[in-house]
Design an enzyme around this catalytic site. Structure first.
Site, PDB file in Angstrom:
ATOM      1  N   LYS A 256       2.324 -40.937   1.166  1.00 41.20           N
ATOM      2  CA  LYS A 256       3.743 -40.840   0.870  1.00 41.20           C
ATOM      3  C   LYS A 256       4.062 -39.437   0.380  1.00 41.20           C
ATOM      4  O   LYS A 256       4.408 -39.223  -0.773  1.00 41.20           O
ATOM      5  CB  LYS A 256       4.149 -41.891  -0.163  1.00 41.20           C
ATOM      6  CG  LYS A 256       4.108 -43.300   0.372  1.00 41.20           C
ATOM      7  CD  LYS A 256       4.595 -44.280  -0.630  1.00 41.20           C
ATOM      8  CE  LYS A 256       3.568 -44.590  -1.667  1.00 41.20           C
ATOM      9  NZ  LYS A 256       2.419 -45.283  -1.168  1.00 41.20           N
TER      10      LYS A 256
ATOM     11  N   ASP B  33       9.246 -49.462  -8.131  1.00 44.18           N
ATOM     12  CA  ASP B  33       8.168 -48.722  -7.484  1.00 44.18           C
ATOM     13  C   ASP B  33       7.298 -48.132  -8.593  1.00 44.18           C
ATOM     14  O   ASP B  33       7.695 -47.169  -9.260  1.00 44.18           O
ATOM     15  CB  ASP B  33       8.772 -47.624  -6.602  1.00 44.18           C
ATOM     16  CG  ASP B  33       7.724 -46.830  -5.839  1.00 44.18           C
ATOM     17  OD1 ASP B  33       6.526 -46.979  -6.144  1.00 44.18           O
ATOM     18  OD2 ASP B  33       8.114 -46.042  -4.952  1.00 44.18           O
ATOM     19  N   ASP B  34       6.117 -48.692  -8.798  1.00 46.00           N
ATOM     20  CA  ASP B  34       5.259 -48.280  -9.918  1.00 46.00           C
ATOM     21  C   ASP B  34       4.345 -47.127  -9.511  1.00 46.00           C
ATOM     22  O   ASP B  34       3.128 -47.257  -9.454  1.00 46.00           O
ATOM     23  CB  ASP B  34       4.436 -49.476 -10.409  1.00 46.00           C
ATOM     24  CG  ASP B  34       3.754 -49.202 -11.738  1.00 46.00           C
ATOM     25  OD1 ASP B  34       4.112 -48.205 -12.398  1.00 46.00           O
ATOM     26  OD2 ASP B  34       2.871 -49.999 -12.129  1.00 46.00           O
ATOM     27  N   GLU B  35       4.961 -45.980  -9.236  1.00 48.42           N
ATOM     28  CA  GLU B  35       4.213 -44.775  -8.891  1.00 48.42           C
ATOM     29  C   GLU B  35       4.604 -43.627  -9.814  1.00 48.42           C
ATOM     30  O   GLU B  35       5.703 -43.592 -10.371  1.00 48.42           O
ATOM     31  CB  GLU B  35       4.521 -44.354  -7.454  1.00 48.42           C
ATOM     32  CG  GLU B  35       4.085 -45.350  -6.402  1.00 48.42           C
ATOM     33  CD  GLU B  35       4.338 -44.798  -5.020  1.00 48.42           C
ATOM     34  OE1 GLU B  35       3.410 -44.190  -4.455  1.00 48.42           O
ATOM     35  OE2 GLU B  35       5.460 -44.962  -4.515  1.00 48.42           O
ATOM     36  N   TYR B  36       3.691 -42.647  -9.910  1.00 48.31           N
ATOM     37  CA  TYR B  36       3.959 -41.365 -10.560  1.00 48.31           C
ATOM     38  C   TYR B  36       4.340 -41.465 -12.033  1.00 48.31           C
ATOM     39  O   TYR B  36       4.925 -40.536 -12.588  1.00 48.31           O
ATOM     40  CB  TYR B  36       5.035 -40.582  -9.787  1.00 48.31           C
ATOM     41  CG  TYR B  36       4.759 -40.553  -8.307  1.00 48.31           C
ATOM     42  CD1 TYR B  36       3.526 -40.113  -7.834  1.00 48.31           C
ATOM     43  CD2 TYR B  36       5.698 -41.012  -7.390  1.00 48.31           C
ATOM     44  CE1 TYR B  36       3.246 -40.107  -6.475  1.00 48.31           C
ATOM     45  CE2 TYR B  36       5.430 -41.010  -6.030  1.00 48.31           C
ATOM     46  CZ  TYR B  36       4.200 -40.556  -5.574  1.00 48.31           C
ATOM     47  OH  TYR B  36       3.928 -40.562  -4.232  1.00 48.31           O
TER      48      TYR B  36
END
Length: 321
Positions: A7, A179-182
């Site tokens: 991504k 969205d559990d990113e970054y």
């Protein structure tokens, strides 16, 4: 495969210095952490999964738009050959969870591009909704240690859920996507992911938004923390979909049926047209109810999208600039 690999546009997001801050304590309140008694279902909210939001039989088609790069209202410019909108859900990507080191509070942050979309909703959001397409706001970490998986208490999760509900109501949105990113958990002295945080968050948000959509981009620490104290995330949300672009893999979310899941993950600007079409065929054949796409560009992508729509609905896609 790591998110940084699959991504790249999502990973390239800057830590913007401008936007709207809504402040939230990571509460120190000692109130006992208890979840409400689990409800039997939210079928009334989830609705009829046999048809999509615009009334065409088949899986719902979802589209994330990276608003740092592209115009959100492009979602509304694509139609099936019989006139119905192609997309059922358009997602504004993305608002952020930031962290105030002075107050040790998490904040909901809108960078310049997201702020522009929300503040100009009469031209960016409402024309999309006028076609029957639901518009969600995606919530994403921002490398500051705060995320959906490390709220330290039920009170803290409730307070952040209130901020999200306020944003939905203020800007006339149809729901929230997680969205559990970054998040970079642990940065700035924040806590690591815990087993209760995400369940507390979606439970509180469902109470505040009983008739709105809640979705989960199946990725990150939250994907392995979907049940706590007898309550499942799947009993509180509407949908979840695969997050690794160019792959086909159904999320494992207790409480969600096939009709609420999307195994296909397609990046329009990177996944080949043949793969996208193949995934659409598999989605329909396997009986899943969602097909997820990301990175809709400003240029005409109707040829690419026709492969998907022909497989899902037996109809080609047209583009009206």
């Amino acid at each position: 495969m790591s998110s940084m690999t699959v991504k790249t546009n999502r990973a390239a997001r800057p830590l913007a210095l401008f936007g709207t801050l809504l402040t939230l304590l990571f509460s120190a309140c000692q109130k006992k952490d208890e979840l409400p008694t689990p409800t039997a279902s939210i079928d009334a909210v989830k609705g009829d999964m046999s048809t999509n939001a615009v009334g065409v039989t088949g899986p719902k088609t979802v589209c994330y738009v990276e608003v740092n790069n592209y115009n959100f209202n492009n979602v509304g410019k694509y139609s099936l050959s019989t006139g119905e909108p192609l997309f059922d859900i358009g997602i504004i990507f993305a608002a952020n969870i930031n962290y105030n080191t002075s107050t040790q509070r998490a904040t909901l942050f809108f960078n310049t591009q997201v702020t522009n979309v929300l503040n100009n909703r009469a031209t960016t959001i409402q024309p999309v909704q006028a076609r029957g397409i639901k518009v969600l706001l995606s919530i994403l970490g921002n490398h500051q240690g705060a995320g959906v998986s490390n709220f330290p208490s039920q009170a803290a999760a409730r307070e952040f859920a209130q901020l999200l509900a306020n944003a939905v109501n203020t800007y006339g949105l149809d729901g929230i996507d997680f969205d559990d990113e970054y998040a970079d958990y642990g940065t700035n002295g924040t806590g690591q992911p815990n087993s209760s945080s995400f369940v507390y968050l979606v439970s509180a948000l469902r109470e505040l938004m009983p008739n709105k959509i809640i979705s989960f981009y199946y990725y990150g620490p939250a994907a392995s923390r979907l049940s706590y104290n007898g309550v499942t995330v799947g009993s509180k949300i509407n949908y979840s979909w695969n997050a690794v672009y160019g792959t086909y893999s159904a999320p494992n979310v207790p409480g969600l049926a096939k009709a609420n899941l999307g195994p296909a993950a397609v990046q329009i600007t990177a996944t080949s047209a043949s793969t996208a079409t193949s995934f659409a065929t598999r989605t329909k054949t396997d009986g899943y109810g969602v097909y997820m796409t990301y990175d809709l560009p400003n240029t005409n992508s109707s040829t690419y999208l026709s492969g998907i729509s022909n497989a899902l609905y037996g109809k080609s896609t047209t583009y009206t600039p």
